[in-house]
Enzyme design. Sequence first.
Site, PDB file in Angstrom:
ATOM      1  N   ASP A 180       0.835  -1.198   0.000  1.00 33.63           N
ATOM      2  CA  ASP A 180       0.000   0.000   0.000  1.00 33.63           C
ATOM      3  C   ASP A 180       0.869   1.246   0.000  1.00 33.63           C
ATOM      4  O   ASP A 180       2.076   1.187   0.240  1.00 33.63           O
ATOM      5  CB  ASP A 180      -0.950  -0.019   1.211  1.00 33.63           C
ATOM      6  N   GLU A 229      22.206 -22.507 -17.980  1.00 32.54           N
ATOM      7  CA  GLU A 229      21.478 -21.516 -17.165  1.00 32.54           C
ATOM      8  C   GLU A 229      22.445 -20.477 -16.602  1.00 32.54           C
ATOM      9  O   GLU A 229      22.157 -19.281 -16.610  1.00 32.54           O
ATOM     10  CB  GLU A 229      20.735 -22.230 -16.023  1.00 32.54           C
TER      11      GLU A 229
END
Length: 742
Positions: free
Chosen positions: A537, A617
């Site tokens: 928020d 990777e």
Amino acid sequence: MAILYDPKERLFTLHTKNSTWQMKVSGYGHLLHVYYGEKVEDADLSYLLRGINRGFSGTPYEAEETGDRGYSLDTWPQEYPAFGTGDYRRSCVLAEHEDGSQAAEFLYVSHRICPGKYSLPGLPALRAGKEEAQTLEIRLKDRCTGLEVLLYYGVLEQEDVITRACILENTGSAPVILHRAMSCCVDFLRGDLDLITFPGRHAMERKLQRDKTRPGVCSVGSTRGTSSHQENPFVILCEKEAGEYQGACWGAAFVYSGNFLAETEVDQIGQTRLVMGIHPEGFRWRLDAGGRFAAPEVVLSYSGEGFSRLSHHFHDAYREHLLPPSFRQRKTPVLLNSWEAVEFTFQEETLLAMAESARELGIGLFVVDDGWFGSRDHDRSGLGDWFSNREKLPDGIEGLAEKIHGMGMQFGLWVEPEMVNEDSCLFREHPDWCLRIPGRAPNLERCQLVLDMGRREVRDYLFAAISQVLSDTRADYVKWDMNRNLSDVWSAALPASRQGEASHRYVLGLYELMDRLVRRFPDILWEGCSGGGGRFDAGILYYMPQIWCSDNTDAADRIRIQYGTSFGYPVCAMGAHVSSCPNGQTGRTVPLPARAETAMAGTFGYELDMRTFTEAERAQVPRQIADYERLSPLIREGDYYRLTDGEENRELAAWEFVSKDGRDAFVSVVFLHAAANPPFREIRLRGLDPKGLYRIEGEERLYRGNALMYAGLPLPVKLGDYQTVRYVLHRAEGEGEAGSAG
Ligand code: GLA
């Protein structure tokens, strides 16, 4: 001038670049809302306010005396309606007086217009200087008691934002009990709007939900003591026709991290009211004579061009005026967090080996998550004991930090200051420091209780203990977690008559502690967290520039979570990491490039053990880091466009960042589900200069901005789920002419 007052008409007009807000003091002294929407200059719009005599909608006493039965508080739009005096719609204030009466009727007293933006005592609020904003303060007073309210309007003209907040003041001699003290009300004369909210659950937060408003009340909120995973304190009201790029819409964001309520009410004559503020359930605030209560800020914005523009208003306002200013343009290193790889079970060697393998691939910041302190070998013990677990870290957390720093990396750690396990030294010493009701076994989550942040001694302990760790480790980054909701809210430090204040005092205490710590350690990068996105928020973002978006790191789900989050919050605030596969939360396997592409629409980091990577990777990581570092100015400061509908489009997801000057753009496309014999697809870009010529990195030809935006770019056909393509575009200065362009 952004704020105008016409004394003759008693009319207030607030202008931003593209919007207008108008209100008027009625002949009876009430502050009426006139208009909020597309900019209308040089106009008194109060002709819109009309009344007819309606049954069962009463009139104020003196209006009846003059025969003015059309004037009713029940139907006329209000700026700050109160309960008990004839407006039967949702109110902003329910005040109980000494004689037990529950009523207020606010009348205009005075106002001031000031340069700059107001701030609120002890509460987060947008910050803006004299050149950037203006403030209107209006004082209203209850007709019969000493209850007054100061309404604040902050006008940020450039950002198209109007903020609201208020302070209730008891100027009388007897106490007043506030059962409801909302921050703002916006009354619309129309009743045909849709309401968009962002509900969810732990690990699946902020799913966009759009519904028609209907006669009666629609409400979303939280009584969990936090803004919550389940709802978010950001809502949009919009026209039925509104979409990403068209239609009128209004956004409202609550700058607060505790219980909240956002309600819309469509009344008997089809008008819509939006009210936002602290959730009244469980709330009861005693205002003694002379006392003041500040209702937290609401940030409002209007867009006449759909949600994309509305999001830009919020993103810009937050980046410029909410996030801690020192982080506005600061580059932060790509991090590796230990949590998903090792959780609580590690030894110092493991962490050092993980850090080393990450360093080799270009990671600049290593973060030890949960498990480094007290007797923290699982989630049943240790919270509250902010000192090193020497069994895991023989040289303490400071020893580990020194070794990490010695490797040339930055060091970060995890804390959960607001919590305590019963199995901890802190709880054994101070059992009364947590919120719980005597004689009632408390509800438990993760075996932990919530500390009473409203108490100064609790905050002082936490400030001292955490400051010590941060100084000893010379920490560069802190993740501040909060892993349960409040329940059994009762504070040993408050009298019975003030127990209804405990939840809000908790939030005020939390803000005070955050403020002290971030001021004490201004160079630390702070990341908020609450089981992922349980407290995502604007309140937290005032103190911490980023928040861990969700505990769900599955890229397929994350695309949706970040999509929903992006409506109200800037991408630079969304904590996002690449984690390992099969994913721990969903069991799904998404190829590494798509995981990286998704995390790049956020703060970009890794949360896995790079030692488990294959050579192929490993080879990708330095490239991903270099790409992120190169593109991060666009990602963090550019305009963000949602190119696909993240809820509806299950085929592909695409988003775009465009620099403010329209010269550079970065487009990510993730093909979600492959189909046999697939149809061709194009992607239409946004935000480019229609006449400009653009070159896509890796391609020779030039494209016109308008071609890319209106005709689109043909996407390649890909086999396999979760394949990606990326386009990085630059405006070609002084090159080729339209002849060669698309
Ligand atoms: C929460 C956070 C996670 C991790 C754990 C540690 O769930 O969201 O990222 O830090 O706590 O306990």
